[in-house]
Design a protein around this motif. Structure first.
Motif, PDB file in Angstrom:
ATOM      1  N   THR A 269       1.045  -1.369   0.088  1.00  0.00           N
ATOM      2  CA  THR A 269       0.091   0.200   0.266  1.00  0.00           C
ATOM      3  C   THR A 269       0.864   1.505   0.078  1.00  0.00           C
ATOM      4  O   THR A 269       2.378   1.472   0.282  1.00  0.00           O
ATOM      5  N   CYS A 270       0.249   2.354  -0.722  1.00  0.00           N
ATOM      6  CA  CYS A 270       0.971   3.484  -0.641  1.00  0.00           C
ATOM      7  C   CYS A 270      -0.234   4.909  -0.348  1.00  0.00           C
ATOM      8  O   CYS A 270      -1.385   4.656  -0.583  1.00  0.00           O
ATOM      9  N   MET A 271       0.194   5.674   1.115  1.00  0.00           N
ATOM     10  CA  MET A 271      -0.403   6.851   0.841  1.00  0.00           C
ATOM     11  C   MET A 271       0.209   8.192   0.609  1.00  0.00           C
ATOM     12  O   MET A 271       1.694   8.284   1.129  1.00  0.00           O
ATOM     13  N   PHE A 272      -0.768   8.616  -0.145  1.00  0.00           N
ATOM     14  CA  PHE A 272       0.333  10.154  -0.689  1.00  0.00           C
ATOM     15  C   PHE A 272      -0.880  11.093  -0.475  1.00  0.00           C
ATOM     16  O   PHE A 272      -2.401  10.541  -1.162  1.00  0.00           O
ATOM     17  N   GLY A 298      -2.522  -0.829  -3.096  1.00  0.00           N
ATOM     18  CA  GLY A 298      -3.585   0.012  -2.899  1.00  0.00           C
ATOM     19  C   GLY A 298      -3.241   1.357  -2.536  1.00  0.00           C
ATOM     20  O   GLY A 298      -2.053   1.697  -1.805  1.00  0.00           O
ATOM     21  N   VAL A 299      -3.227   2.628  -2.364  1.00  0.00           N
ATOM     22  CA  VAL A 299      -3.662   4.621  -1.828  1.00  0.00           C
ATOM     23  C   VAL A 299      -4.721   4.740  -0.923  1.00  0.00           C
ATOM     24  O   VAL A 299      -5.840   4.329  -2.171  1.00  0.00           O
ATOM     25  N   VAL A 300      -4.193   4.814  -0.280  1.00  0.00           N
ATOM     26  CA  VAL A 300      -5.147   6.211   0.144  1.00  0.00           C
ATOM     27  C   VAL A 300      -4.617   7.126   0.404  1.00  0.00           C
ATOM     28  O   VAL A 300      -3.376   7.940   0.388  1.00  0.00           O
ATOM     29  N   ALA A 301      -5.492   8.404   0.214  1.00  0.00           N
ATOM     30  CA  ALA A 301      -5.679   9.618   0.203  1.00  0.00           C
ATOM     31  C   ALA A 301      -5.467  10.607   0.424  1.00  0.00           C
ATOM     32  O   ALA A 301      -6.034  10.335   1.629  1.00  0.00           O
ATOM     33  N   LEU A 302      -3.723  11.216   1.168  1.00  0.00           N
ATOM     34  CA  LEU A 302      -3.928  11.911   2.451  1.00  0.00           C
ATOM     35  C   LEU A 302      -4.304  13.368   1.968  1.00  0.00           C
ATOM     36  O   LEU A 302      -4.252  13.841   0.547  1.00  0.00           O
ATOM     37  N   LYS A 303      -4.406  14.494   2.807  1.00  0.00           N
ATOM     38  CA  LYS A 303      -4.494  16.247   2.258  1.00  0.00           C
ATOM     39  C   LYS A 303      -5.454  15.934   1.565  1.00  0.00           C
ATOM     40  O   LYS A 303      -5.375  16.850   0.457  1.00  0.00           O
ATOM     41  N   GLN A 380     -10.264   9.447  -8.430  1.00  0.00           N
ATOM     42  CA  GLN A 380      -9.999   9.053  -9.202  1.00  0.00           C
ATOM     43  C   GLN A 380      -9.335   7.605  -8.947  1.00  0.00           C
ATOM     44  O   GLN A 380      -9.187   6.723  -7.793  1.00  0.00           O
ATOM     45  N   PRO A 381      -9.414   6.898  -9.817  1.00  0.00           N
ATOM     46  CA  PRO A 381      -8.863   5.799 -10.139  1.00  0.00           C
ATOM     47  C   PRO A 381      -7.365   5.434  -9.353  1.00  0.00           C
ATOM     48  O   PRO A 381      -6.082   6.140  -9.488  1.00  0.00           O
ATOM     49  N   GLY A 382      -7.914   4.032  -8.627  1.00  0.00           N
ATOM     50  CA  GLY A 382      -6.945   4.055  -7.590  1.00  0.00           C
ATOM     51  C   GLY A 382      -6.335   4.290  -6.343  1.00  0.00           C
ATOM     52  O   GLY A 382      -6.384   3.352  -5.805  1.00  0.00           O
ATOM     53  N   VAL A 383      -8.228   5.029  -6.121  1.00  0.00           N
ATOM     54  CA  VAL A 383      -7.948   5.448  -4.897  1.00  0.00           C
ATOM     55  C   VAL A 383      -8.635   4.555  -3.730  1.00  0.00           C
ATOM     56  O   VAL A 383      -9.329   3.972  -4.017  1.00  0.00           O
ATOM     57  N   SER A 384      -7.609   4.292  -2.920  1.00  0.00           N
ATOM     58  CA  SER A 384      -9.038   2.745  -1.542  1.00  0.00           C
ATOM     59  C   SER A 384      -9.772   4.115  -0.995  1.00  0.00           C
ATOM     60  O   SER A 384     -11.129   3.267  -0.249  1.00  0.00           O
ATOM     61  N   ALA A 385      -8.584   4.355  -0.654  1.00  0.00           N
ATOM     62  CA  ALA A 385     -10.141   5.299   0.985  1.00  0.00           C
ATOM     63  C   ALA A 385      -9.498   6.897   0.911  1.00  0.00           C
ATOM     64  O   ALA A 385      -8.003   7.620   0.020  1.00  0.00           O
ATOM     65  N   VAL A 386      -9.413   7.391   1.684  1.00  0.00           N
ATOM     66  CA  VAL A 386      -9.053   8.826   1.796  1.00  0.00           C
ATOM     67  C   VAL A 386      -9.333   9.038   3.634  1.00  0.00           C
ATOM     68  O   VAL A 386      -9.602   8.299   4.604  1.00  0.00           O
TER      69      VAL A 386
END
Length: 444
Positions: A269-272, A298-303, A380-386
């Motif tokens: 996973t990645c948080m970005f 998997g990507v978690v959206a930050l900020k 956004q495609p690819g984002v799993s959560a925020v």
């Protein structure tokens, strides 16, 4: 009665003589040995038996398929019941929010709810005696009223305070219904091992659903983490083998470093920062999403709800202590070199008169526009959560917007164009960008 004997020698017809001779030399029909079955007959019998065997196997397979179908239908019915808050009282309910695939590498299929709780909100509750009841009440509201089941925390939040308050607060609830993620800023094997042990102890759990390298910003970060002799990746991989962590991830504010970590093939996973202004006006985000999709990270959206970075003119500089307990010295020095400025209005959780703690960026405070920013990130495609801003005033509204939906609402093209018109005329420096701004550290 004896058989008549013909004197074939008295017959003058040669053919008749031969016929009589053959009849006398051949034994009676009842004395003849039965002939062996023909090959055609055997093949017929074998084919028939084979057909019966195939039919039997097919009937067994059909029965197994029917049983499997019934099991799947039963599982789907049970999942549907769990999604219905009115029929099943699960606290927290993992299906209160839309869920998306998150950890999918190596044939995994782990999903998470699209909204997580930023436990940095607990970072200033430093008094275990007087502040733990405040944390308990806050998390009770988050779990029971908002039905949040995904929690993110790090020792760096309040120098260990946030995880120390979060652990006892979530302890009364069913651990199997909670997705718990934590981080470490330590880059070496020994230091990260100590940090992991402290985090598990503080959170009162024997495993983490996700453990992440915190705030990767430089090439030196990556090189040290991946060092085969003493890098922190060794701690992570061993902990994963031992069942102390279920997945490996990282957070980053530098797009090149994030892409490099994704391409390593070692993270799940990645948080970005997937932020509207940083994306459209700072050139940040799409490269990470492309790499994450390609490598099934998997990507978690930050900020997602941030507008711009605060300056010493628009916020208050944080006083850096002489030493930390849970934060590396290099990070303390970085806070001195690039001062952290906090918002004079938005507190992370509560408002003590003598020791306020604020967000370090300017969030969008118009609820309608804030919700659009959150939805844009999730669209956004690819984002799993925020993970939204860690302040209760803003968090509740976001939770209310998403809770109870099967899917995340989609913004229209007109909505996005309206957002562009709103922000393009504002004098806002995106919180993250690819531009050089004097006196700031873009990658942090």
């Amino acid at each position: 009665m004896t058989a008549a004997v013909v004197d074939y020698g008295s017959c003058r017809d040669p053919e008749l003589q031969d016929t009589i001779l053959r009849q006398q030399q051949s034994p009676p029909d009842r004395e003849r040995r039965p002939s062996s079955p023909s090959i055609a007959y055997l093949l017929t019998i074998s084919s028939t038996a084979l057909i019966y065997i195939v039919m039997l196997l097919l009937s067994v397979d059909l029965a197994l398929v029917k049983m499997a179908t019934q099991d799947i239908q039963k599982e789907e019915e049970q999942q549907a019941k769990k999604r219905d808050n009115k029929t099943v009282n699960i606290i927290p309910n993992p299906f209160a929010y839309p869920r998306r695939p998150f950890i999918t590498r190596n044939d995994k299929s782990i999903t998470i709810p699209v909204l997580g709780f930023p436990s940095v909100a607990l970072a200033r509750l430093s008094n275990a005696t007087t502040d733990q009841p405040i944390a308990n009440a806050a998390i009770k509201h988050v779990i029971q009223d908002l039905q949040i089941s995904y929690f993110d925390v790090a020792p760096e939040y309040g120098d260990g305070v946030a995880q120390e308050r979060l652990g006892p607060a979530i302890h009364p609830y069913d651990r199997s219904n909670i997705f718990l993620a934590a981080k470490t800023m330590y880059r070496t094997e020994n230091e990260s091992q100590i940090d992991l042990d402290n985090t598990l102890r503080s959170l009162q759990t024997d495993y983490l659903d996700l453990y992440q390298f915190h705030s990767i910003s430089t090439q030196d970060d990556i090189d040290t983490i991946l060092d085969p002799t003493n890098g922190a990746m060794k701690t992570f991989q061993k902990a994963k083998r031992d069942g102390r962590i279920k997945a490996i991830g990282f957070s980053a504010h530098s797009e090149p470093m994030a892409i490099q970590m994704i391409q390593s093939g070692l993270v799940d996973t990645c948080m970005f920062p997937i932020n509207f202004l940083s994306y459209h006006y700072g050139g940040i985000g799409q490269g990470v999403l492309n790499a994450a999709i390609q490598h099934k990270v998997g990507v978690v959206a930050l900020k997602a709800g941030a507008l711009g970075r605060l300056t010493s003119q628009t916020g208050n500089e944080v006083t850096v202590p002489q030493a930390f307990h849970h934060i590396p010295e290099w990070k303390r020095q970085e806070m001195i070199d690039y001062p952290v400025v906090t918002h004079p209005k938005y507190y992370t959780w509560y408002e003590p008169e003598d020791d306020p703690y604020y967000t370090w960026y300017e969030p969008e405070d118009d609820p309608v526009e804030l919700h659009k920013l959150i939805l844009w990130a999730l669209n956004q495609p690819g984002v799993s959560a925020v993970l939204p801003p860690g302040t209760l005033d803003l968090f509740d509204g976001i939770a209310d917007m998403l809770r109870g939906n099967d899917e995340v609402p989609m913004l229209s093209e007109e909505d996005v164009e309206e957002m562009k018109r709103r922000y393009e005329n504002m004098e806002i420096v995106p919180i993250f960008h690819n531009k050089s701004v004097a006196g700031s550290k873009v990658s942090t």
